[in-house]
Design an enzyme around this catalytic site. Sequence first.
Site, PDB file in Angstrom:
ATOM      1  N   SER A  97       0.839  -1.198   0.000  1.00 48.16           N
ATOM      2  CA  SER A  97       0.000   0.000   0.000  1.00 48.16           C
ATOM      3  C   SER A  97       0.872   1.246   0.000  1.00 48.16           C
ATOM      4  O   SER A  97       2.025   1.224   0.437  1.00 48.16           O
ATOM      5  CB  SER A  97      -0.908   0.035   1.232  1.00 48.16           C
ATOM      6  OG  SER A  97      -0.203   0.508   2.370  1.00 48.16           O
ATOM      7  N   ASP A  98       0.301   2.348  -0.490  1.00 46.61           N
ATOM      8  CA  ASP A  98       0.950   3.626  -0.249  1.00 46.61           C
ATOM      9  C   ASP A  98       0.822   3.931   1.236  1.00 46.61           C
ATOM     10  O   ASP A  98      -0.015   3.371   1.939  1.00 46.61           O
ATOM     11  CB  ASP A  98       0.295   4.726  -1.093  1.00 46.61           C
ATOM     12  CG  ASP A  98       1.221   5.907  -1.295  1.00 46.61           C
ATOM     13  OD1 ASP A  98       2.197   6.037  -0.527  1.00 46.61           O
ATOM     14  OD2 ASP A  98       0.974   6.717  -2.202  1.00 46.61           O
ATOM     15  N   TRP A  99       1.661   4.830   1.728  1.00 46.20           N
ATOM     16  CA  TRP A  99       1.716   5.110   3.166  1.00 46.20           C
ATOM     17  C   TRP A  99       0.425   5.809   3.607  1.00 46.20           C
ATOM     18  O   TRP A  99       0.218   6.982   3.333  1.00 46.20           O
ATOM     19  CB  TRP A  99       2.934   5.960   3.473  1.00 46.20           C
ATOM     20  CG  TRP A  99       4.208   5.206   3.729  1.00 46.20           C
ATOM     21  CD1 TRP A  99       5.019   5.348   4.813  1.00 46.20           C
ATOM     22  CD2 TRP A  99       4.840   4.215   2.909  1.00 46.20           C
ATOM     23  NE1 TRP A  99       6.102   4.497   4.730  1.00 46.20           N
ATOM     24  CE2 TRP A  99       6.025   3.791   3.562  1.00 46.20           C
ATOM     25  CE3 TRP A  99       4.518   3.623   1.686  1.00 46.20           C
ATOM     26  CZ2 TRP A  99       6.870   2.828   3.054  1.00 46.20           C
ATOM     27  CZ3 TRP A  99       5.360   2.651   1.161  1.00 46.20           C
ATOM     28  CH2 TRP A  99       6.519   2.268   1.840  1.00 46.20           C
ATOM     29  N   GLY A 100      -0.433   5.053   4.300  1.00 45.27           N
ATOM     30  CA  GLY A 100      -1.718   5.600   4.732  1.00 45.27           C
ATOM     31  C   GLY A 100      -2.830   5.377   3.730  1.00 45.27           C
ATOM     32  O   GLY A 100      -3.893   5.997   3.836  1.00 45.27           O
TER      33      GLY A 100
END
Length: 583
Positions: A97-100
């Site tokens: 995932s992208d961060w957040g």
Amino acid sequence: MAAAYIKGVQQWDVAACVKHFAANNQETERLWVEVEVDEETLREIYLPAFYNAVKKGSVYTIMGAYNKLYGEHCCQSSFLLEKVLRNEWGFDGVVISDWGGVHDTEKAALSQLDIEMSVTSDFDDYFMARPLKEKIEAGEISADTVDQKVLRILKLMQKLHMFDGNRKSGAYNTEAHRRKTLETARESVILLKNNKNILPLKADKLKRILVVGENAQYLHASGGGSAEIKALYEISPLMGLKSHLGGNVCINYVQGYCSSIDEDGKGVQNENWQATSLENGGQGLKADTEDTLLKEKCNKLCEEAVRLAPGYDTVIYIGGLNHSHDSEGNDRKDMKLPYRQDILIQELLKAKKDTIIVMVAGSPVEMESWIEDAYTVVFSWYAGMEGGNALADILLGIENPSGKLPETFYKTHTDCSAHALGEFPGGKSVAYKEGRYVGYRYNDKYNIEPRFCFGYGLSYTQFAYTEPEINTANNKICCIVENTGAYDGSEVVQVYIRKNGSKFFQELKGFEKVFLKTGEKQKVIVQLEEIEEDAIYCIGSSSRDIRLKTGVITIHLKHTLVFIYNWYFSIELKPCGKFLCSI
């Protein structure tokens, strides 16, 4: 290029990660904005680079995007991650995932996402940490879902030789790396204008140089959010010029403009940029928020530079953007130069009409208020730790510029399809109403004249193109390129395709770079994936500087055949009514 880059990275037992999958094209409300794009456009414009990364590059990992697509967040999307990536493309690597970018435990667990990342330190509370464990223990989610993800992670670790002790050590910051960094930076510099042949400068003729502009000494490596790099050193343009010219040339510097009234911390990244960039889904549109004190300081710096300029043989202006504007987490409101630079450039050109204009930026800037008055314009990106030396090499003719624009430079941001036909920045959603007509496709279809077109870039020499050839058996387009000018240099031969009788719509299909000494000619071969029938292949120096055309035309001989074309055809008859035509 992505596939080649991936192979280079992964040969050293390092997993390349392709991001952001997919249609992640704005920072405003980036965590929540719904991208509305038809599937045909998605597959033709926004997915091919990812497809090639998977199928040609054999990339080990892929990162999802923040935005929503077809009602799902991309990092937990069944359409993107399962239907397209796993089932259609056969990707068996790790999805991160992208961060957040994860927002729901069950949706993330049941998707093809393998690893969740974020920016906070409460790791146990991530959606795929304790909350997932609790749902498994409660029987709401099968443990098999975790087993599949863990298995893919273990396979990746095995590919990287993390278990057997045979992982390659690699190296960093070696002399060879620094040479390659310099070479890459040199090739990235783009000569946009050189009307009076002011460039290249002759070192033995230079006496007094005035360098104007904050970007002459500004260091950019530590800024830009995820663009930040930990450079061992960084050569500024001013430092590059001084080190090249030594003590025989007087080089003086004035700031000209300033990005802050605070002299401390210039070029240093905000330590909390990650957390800040996630607030409210992104910081939104970045405007030029000059306060009164900053304007006053810029005015004084401008007056000083304009007053001094006539007293120097050569004036070089080095301006553009910085990472307050080119940065993760915000979009620019328009393409105008910040810090009153347009006024400064106009006044410098009045005081010293042969002032050399250098733009340092990570994205296009509007130049309309002064571009017609400028003889010489150079565009340099954030070129890394050897950027200053590379720029000096170009300005002094040690290297001949060969960079080409990888994007269209518009006259104003409203000439861009996202603003003219689309809905950027949108609200809860943003519609891609322009469909596949983005970039140069939009300019061609609607006859919008760009300031500088896609693929554009000048040289200190000239190149002639002749003898186009097409080889359907090997999917190759060929031509002869000759250096007809006074300098050795490199040319990027670009091949575009026009299909279905389209007069304007064309698409880049391949390119090849060739170095030629003055007077030298060489056969340049551009390898394509396939040669399409009923298509014209345009060969040129940019998307709007087409020198030659060749193609395959299928003719159905049924009744009377009439050619009414004001073209010269060199035709070779093939079976089944097919002709190879060089136009």
